[in-house]
Design an enzyme around this catalytic site. Sequence first.
Site, PDB file in Angstrom:
ATOM      1  N   GLU A  51       0.926  -1.050  -0.048  1.00 49.06           N
ATOM      2  CA  GLU A  51      -0.063  -0.132   0.109  1.00 49.06           C
ATOM      3  C   GLU A  51       0.760   1.300  -0.164  1.00 49.06           C
ATOM      4  O   GLU A  51       1.878   1.220   0.715  1.00 49.06           O
ATOM      5  CB  GLU A  51      -0.861  -0.029   1.497  1.00 49.06           C
ATOM      6  CG  GLU A  51      -1.905   1.096   1.287  1.00 49.06           C
ATOM      7  CD  GLU A  51      -2.976   0.844   2.389  1.00 49.06           C
ATOM      8  OE1 GLU A  51      -3.923   1.593   2.498  1.00 49.06           O
ATOM      9  OE2 GLU A  51      -2.536   0.294   3.327  1.00 49.06           O
ATOM     10  N   LYS A 120      -9.497   3.362  -2.502  1.00 50.63           N
ATOM     11  CA  LYS A 120      -9.727   2.380  -1.454  1.00 50.63           C
ATOM     12  C   LYS A 120     -11.020   2.783  -1.045  1.00 50.63           C
ATOM     13  O   LYS A 120     -11.572   3.944  -0.971  1.00 50.63           O
ATOM     14  CB  LYS A 120      -8.822   2.704  -0.196  1.00 50.63           C
ATOM     15  CG  LYS A 120      -8.761   1.636   0.758  1.00 50.63           C
ATOM     16  CD  LYS A 120      -7.541   1.876   1.631  1.00 50.63           C
ATOM     17  CE  LYS A 120      -7.457   1.040   2.644  1.00 50.63           C
ATOM     18  NZ  LYS A 120      -6.276   1.303   3.568  1.00 50.63           N
ATOM     19  N   PRO A 364      21.921   3.380  28.771  1.00 55.29           N
ATOM     20  CA  PRO A 364      22.171   3.522  30.331  1.00 55.29           C
ATOM     21  C   PRO A 364      21.763   1.909  30.646  1.00 55.29           C
ATOM     22  O   PRO A 364      20.664   1.553  30.772  1.00 55.29           O
ATOM     23  CB  PRO A 364      21.425   4.662  31.030  1.00 55.29           C
ATOM     24  CG  PRO A 364      21.086   5.456  29.750  1.00 55.29           C
ATOM     25  CD  PRO A 364      21.105   4.363  28.775  1.00 55.29           C
ATOM     26  N   SER A 366      21.495  -0.660  33.730  1.00 51.95           N
ATOM     27  CA  SER A 366      21.401  -0.818  35.147  1.00 51.95           C
ATOM     28  C   SER A 366      21.555  -2.144  35.553  1.00 51.95           C
ATOM     29  O   SER A 366      21.730  -2.504  36.791  1.00 51.95           O
ATOM     30  CB  SER A 366      19.668  -0.293  35.503  1.00 51.95           C
ATOM     31  OG  SER A 366      18.928  -1.287  35.139  1.00 51.95           O
ATOM     32  N   ASP A 370      14.595  -4.339  32.365  1.00 48.93           N
ATOM     33  CA  ASP A 370      14.094  -3.274  31.249  1.00 48.93           C
ATOM     34  C   ASP A 370      15.538  -3.051  30.349  1.00 48.93           C
ATOM     35  O   ASP A 370      15.710  -3.284  29.066  1.00 48.93           O
ATOM     36  CB  ASP A 370      13.451  -2.323  31.901  1.00 48.93           C
ATOM     37  CG  ASP A 370      12.214  -2.382  32.388  1.00 48.93           C
ATOM     38  OD1 ASP A 370      11.442  -3.872  32.032  1.00 48.93           O
ATOM     39  OD2 ASP A 370      11.824  -1.707  33.294  1.00 48.93           O
TER      40      ASP A 370
END
Length: 720
Positions: A51, A120, A364, A366, A370
């Site tokens: 598309e 469309k 960073p 830790s 995460d």
Amino acid sequence: MTGTYGKGNLVTVATCNLNQWALDFDGNLERILTSCQRAKELGAFYRLGPELEISGYGCEDHFLEQDTFAHCWESLEELLERGATDDLLCDFGMPVLYQGVRYNCRILACNRKILLIRPKIAMADNGNYRESRYFTAYRPTQNSPSALLLPESFATKFHQTTAPFGIQSLQLADGVTIGVESCEELWTPQSTHIAHAMQGVEIIGNGSGSHHELRKLNQRLELIVAATRKCGGVYLYANQRGCDGGRLYFDGGALIVCNGQVLAQAQQFAVDDEVEVIAATIDLDDVRSYRASIPSFGVQAAGTDNNPPLLNCREFRVSSQSLAIPSLPRDLVSHRPEEECCLGPACWLWDYLRRSGATGFFLPLSGGADSSSVAAIVGAMCVMVTEAAQADPEGSTAHDCRSICRKEAPWVPQTPQELAHHVLHTTYMGTQNSSEKTASRAKRLGETIGSYHLSITIDRMVEAVIQVFSMTTGKTPRYSSQGGQMSEDLALQNIQARLRMVTAYLYAQLLPWVRGRSGFLLVLGSANVDEGLRGYMTKYDCSSADLNPIGAISKHDLKKMLIWVAEKYGWNVLKEIAGAPPTAELRPRAEIEGPSEDIEHSQLDEEEMGMTYEELGWFGKLRKISRCGPVSMYRKLCVYWNHLEPIQVAAKVKKFFFFYSVNRHKMCTITPAYHAEGYSPDDNRFDLRQFLYNVQWTRQFRVIDSLVEKMKLIGATGTR
């Protein structure tokens, strides 16, 4: 090349994944040309593209500019001039202005003639999509189809002044019929392919711009397979694959299906080729016999009289009675969610890195789940890129590697760690509140992946800021454990978090210089979707970055991803990280007996938030995906959480909505994140809600309280 009804009409068709880039008209043009050439090499006589492939899907408000439309016509003209459509029926995607209205269109062309411009009819306007902001859904009228006046250059070069514009299907000289369905139309209740099938259309092409979201591919595959299983026919699906300039990753997955069976499937995640073309050969008599074998299909098809008209194109044919062998069915390929969490963001980061002009990333690190997830994703990116570069040292991936790493040909990375040492810079930013556990995990993970890793302390910076405050106010803040108020405690935590952000940008700008290199680094954030939803983050801390690969991925999915990556690549430290309790390490550690390297920090995320990450997942899905306010969420959770008393459920729901609303302002400044989850709280594009609330939710909470009292009464009397 001739075709005769009933004698076995073989047709070879092709579709593709293209890694297009919004407004990169020249680059998009070359990728389209390459796909057309590869389709011809595969023996195809029909080629389907994604598309809006000519402009790129993600142009957004640039679709409001007339320049975008003009450049698309220029590209289409060049495609015809350079032979893209010679002996190949091509289905291109581009925006078209018709009678003062902007339409999202498919352009069907063959042998340098535009056969049909098909607009469309159903816009995608949910979630990340805003198509109705840029385009109008086409509505056929009694005068439809009509003709569109082409640019003057088409009359001069191709002797064509107008082209049919409207809802039609093509009928070629050999009786083969080809129809068009565009992206969202597959997902609508009255899908276009049903009308096509009722009309006898045998081949349907769907050029799509569908982004990756966890667990979404299976839905897409089910719709396509079910469409042809129920109605018969050949269905081609094309998609963009890659980052075209925004938060979305288009995940490819081009597909060819016939009568409910998959014949060809392209990759979902890859970094090795901007153009992937797949093809299949089908005997159209299989379609005709399949449909004729279903009596109910015949009854409905015979009774349908409102189908769009067929456009006769007698000078073109696509079928063949050669000795080609029809393609055999194959199994569908799909990834588990934990694989998607890794591979999707990895491919997105690679596209962003190579197109941004940056020389790498700064993270960073830790030592928590995460930031380690982000490091793992970049590490997986390095594995994919290294494998692709080694497989083709002269290919585009190898060229991009050399450009980013500032190397000369024929260099390619020998290991993923070698590439990671060039492009990934990680730094552990500890304070007196940090534990040796997290510092050790960060260091070992950096060594495992191969990043350029540093370990620093920022206590002197924190002390300097506090001293400036004390000098100007005469007061010195203290932690709550030291007798301070909560406002003092939070301020001291936030100083550390925000100084890490400042430090991150300093290192991102200067580390290339330190290493004797040119260029700049992109700073990566690492706040997950649940923390964003709850607002459990410091505004303008390390959640503020250039990009966040995990901003729409839950903690639950991230931990599963870490375990998968550990097993996939042998990075065993990730299993240890996945099993560690989440902690911010911003408060002083409690005094605990034992060796310091064996002690986890006493400040635990779930205890501070007052809710678990699993509960946050429930809140997020009910709030966004199920569209629940506080009352309806309470009602549903009383059923789902039957292990809790109604008063406990009420307390959790009220706590969530209080913190969600009081912290909603943080979502206005959140780092652009890879979109992966349907309950992402990203205020910028996806989750359009206000950021100033009455955080007391007076009416809503009062109704919840009344429901709790009713439940108490029911429990006391034993009646309903």
